[in-house]
Design a protein around this motif. Structure first.
Motif, PDB file in Angstrom:
ATOM      1  N   TYR A  17       0.807  -1.219   0.000  1.00 58.75           N
ATOM      2  CA  TYR A  17       0.000   0.000   0.000  1.00 58.75           C
ATOM      3  C   TYR A  17       0.839   1.268   0.000  1.00 58.75           C
ATOM      4  N   LEU A  18       2.094   1.167   0.406  1.00 58.93           N
ATOM      5  CA  LEU A  18       2.973   2.333   0.436  1.00 58.93           C
ATOM      6  C   LEU A  18       4.012   2.194  -0.670  1.00 58.93           C
ATOM      7  N   GLY A  19       5.166   2.820  -0.494  1.00 56.81           N
ATOM      8  CA  GLY A  19       6.201   2.815  -1.505  1.00 56.81           C
ATOM      9  C   GLY A  19       6.944   1.496  -1.587  1.00 56.81           C
ATOM     10  N   THR A  20       8.151   1.553  -2.143  1.00 63.44           N
ATOM     11  CA  THR A  20       8.946   0.353  -2.404  1.00 63.44           C
ATOM     12  C   THR A  20       9.538  -0.249  -1.137  1.00 63.44           C
ATOM     13  N   CYS A  21       9.820   0.580  -0.131  1.00 63.78           N
ATOM     14  CA  CYS A  21      10.296   0.093   1.166  1.00 63.78           C
ATOM     15  C   CYS A  21      10.165   1.215   2.181  1.00 63.78           C
ATOM     16  N   SER A  22      10.358   0.886   3.439  1.00 60.51           N
ATOM     17  CA  SER A  22      10.295   1.901   4.495  1.00 60.51           C
ATOM     18  C   SER A  22      11.283   1.533   5.592  1.00 60.51           C
ATOM     19  N   LYS A  23      11.657   2.542   6.371  1.00 55.87           N
ATOM     20  CA  LYS A  23      12.549   2.328   7.514  1.00 55.87           C
ATOM     21  C   LYS A  23      12.213   3.361   8.566  1.00 55.87           C
ATOM     22  N   VAL A  24      12.693   3.133   9.780  1.00 50.86           N
ATOM     23  CA  VAL A  24      12.412   4.044  10.886  1.00 50.86           C
ATOM     24  C   VAL A  24      13.704   4.284  11.666  1.00 50.86           C
ATOM     25  N   LEU A  25      13.817   5.470  12.266  1.00 48.61           N
ATOM     26  CA  LEU A  25      14.943   5.727  13.151  1.00 48.61           C
ATOM     27  C   LEU A  25      14.821   4.862  14.396  1.00 48.61           C
ATOM     28  N   LYS A  26      15.941   4.573  15.033  1.00 50.70           N
ATOM     29  CA  LYS A  26      15.951   3.701  16.217  1.00 50.70           C
ATOM     30  C   LYS A  26      15.035   4.191  17.332  1.00 50.70           C
ATOM     31  N   ASP A  27      14.868   5.509  17.447  1.00 54.65           N
ATOM     32  CA  ASP A  27      14.017   6.032  18.521  1.00 54.65           C
ATOM     33  C   ASP A  27      12.561   6.230  18.075  1.00 54.65           C
ATOM     34  N   PHE A  28      12.232   5.758  16.886  1.00 54.94           N
ATOM     35  CA  PHE A  28      10.866   5.820  16.338  1.00 54.94           C
ATOM     36  C   PHE A  28      10.328   7.239  16.200  1.00 54.94           C
ATOM     37  N   THR A  29      11.208   8.222  16.001  1.00 52.50           N
ATOM     38  CA  THR A  29      10.743   9.599  15.849  1.00 52.50           C
ATOM     39  C   THR A  29      10.492   9.979  14.400  1.00 52.50           C
ATOM     40  N   ARG A  30      11.037   9.225  13.455  1.00 54.48           N
ATOM     41  CA  ARG A  30      10.882   9.562  12.046  1.00 54.48           C
ATOM     42  C   ARG A  30      10.957   8.290  11.213  1.00 54.48           C
ATOM     43  N   TYR A  38      10.232  10.294  -7.861  1.00 55.40           N
ATOM     44  CA  TYR A  38       9.814  11.546  -7.224  1.00 55.40           C
ATOM     45  C   TYR A  38       8.991  12.425  -8.161  1.00 55.40           C
ATOM     46  N   ARG A  39       9.035  12.144  -9.459  1.00 55.61           N
ATOM     47  CA  ARG A  39       8.272  12.942 -10.426  1.00 55.61           C
ATOM     48  C   ARG A  39       6.846  12.439 -10.604  1.00 55.61           C
ATOM     49  N   ASP A  40       6.522  11.252 -10.080  1.00 53.22           N
ATOM     50  CA  ASP A  40       5.186  10.660 -10.229  1.00 53.22           C
ATOM     51  C   ASP A  40       4.273  11.190  -9.121  1.00 53.22           C
ATOM     52  N   VAL A  41       3.668  12.339  -9.371  1.00 54.90           N
ATOM     53  CA  VAL A  41       2.859  13.025  -8.362  1.00 54.90           C
ATOM     54  C   VAL A  41       1.632  12.197  -7.986  1.00 54.90           C
ATOM     55  N   ASP A  42       1.062  11.461  -8.928  1.00 59.41           N
ATOM     56  CA  ASP A  42      -0.102  10.622  -8.602  1.00 59.41           C
ATOM     57  C   ASP A  42       0.277   9.548  -7.579  1.00 59.41           C
ATOM     58  N   ASP A  43       1.448   8.924  -7.756  1.00 56.68           N
ATOM     59  CA  ASP A  43       1.896   7.913  -6.803  1.00 56.68           C
ATOM     60  C   ASP A  43       2.218   8.555  -5.455  1.00 56.68           C
ATOM     61  N   LEU A  44       2.839   9.730  -5.472  1.00 57.67           N
ATOM     62  CA  LEU A  44       3.136  10.423  -4.219  1.00 57.67           C
ATOM     63  C   LEU A  44       1.850  10.731  -3.462  1.00 57.67           C
ATOM     64  N   ARG A  45       0.823  11.187  -4.166  1.00 54.69           N
ATOM     65  CA  ARG A  45      -0.449  11.502  -3.505  1.00 54.69           C
ATOM     66  C   ARG A  45      -1.095  10.224  -2.951  1.00 54.69           C
ATOM     67  N   ARG A  46      -0.973   9.125  -3.681  1.00 54.60           N
ATOM     68  CA  ARG A  46      -1.498   7.838  -3.199  1.00 54.60           C
ATOM     69  C   ARG A  46      -0.804   7.454  -1.895  1.00 54.60           C
ATOM     70  N   VAL A  47       0.515   7.561  -1.850  1.00 58.06           N
ATOM     71  CA  VAL A  47       1.281   7.227  -0.642  1.00 58.06           C
ATOM     72  C   VAL A  47       0.915   8.185   0.496  1.00 58.06           C
ATOM     73  N   LEU A  48       0.804   9.472   0.204  1.00 60.42           N
ATOM     74  CA  LEU A  48       0.399  10.445   1.227  1.00 60.42           C
ATOM     75  C   LEU A  48      -0.963  10.095   1.815  1.00 60.42           C
ATOM     76  N   THR A  49      -1.899   9.700   0.954  1.00 60.86           N
ATOM     77  CA  THR A  49      -3.240   9.347   1.416  1.00 60.86           C
ATOM     78  C   THR A  49      -3.176   8.180   2.398  1.00 60.86           C
ATOM     79  N   VAL A  50      -2.376   7.163   2.076  1.00 60.13           N
ATOM     80  CA  VAL A  50      -2.238   6.008   2.969  1.00 60.13           C
ATOM     81  C   VAL A  50      -1.586   6.432   4.281  1.00 60.13           C
TER      82      VAL A  50
END
Length: 118
Positions: A17-30, A38-50
């Motif tokens: 449902y999101l992008g190709t992969c994801s990761k988090v900082l060790k302290d879970f702040t980001r 990055y040029r595919d605005v439709d895909d970016l909006r889809r990811v933002l919505t999720v």
């Protein structure tokens, strides 16, 4: 952000449902969610919505990997952003990466430049 939200992001990434992969900082702040282009605005909006549906309410920033490779960090490294609670995709008034792309559009003999995308 917290562990619970990270687990939702991780699950949505695994389920496709999101992008190709994801990761988090060790302290879970980001968290970082990677997209294909990055040029595919439709895909970016889809990811933002999720991300909004998963509970991300604040600012969402988008930074390109090539800008990280260039050593760009901080607010000037943003390529896109989304204001709190929206799925609007906006360009910052100024971006180091955008300036570098503009600068690298005109070749200078004997100078090697890194370009993003395309």
């Amino acid at each position: 952000m917290g562990l619970e939200l990270w687990e939702r992001i991780q699950g949505a990434t695994i389920e496709g449902y999101l992008g190709t992969c994801s990761k988090v900082l060790k302290d879970f702040t980001r968290a970082c969610v990677y997209t294909r282009d990055y040029r595919d605005v439709d895909d970016l909006r889809r990811v933002l919505t999720v991300l909004r549906e998963l509970g991300i309410e604040g600012w969402i920033d988008y930074k390109r990997d090539c800008d990280t490779a260039r050593g760009l960090y901080g607010r000037g490294a943003l390529y896109w952003f989304s204001p709190p609670g929206t799925v609007n995709i906006e360009a910052p008034k100024w971006s180091v990466g955008r300036e570098m792309d503009h600068w690298s559009a005109a070749p200078v003999p004997g100078l090697t430049r890194q370009r993003c995308g395309g």
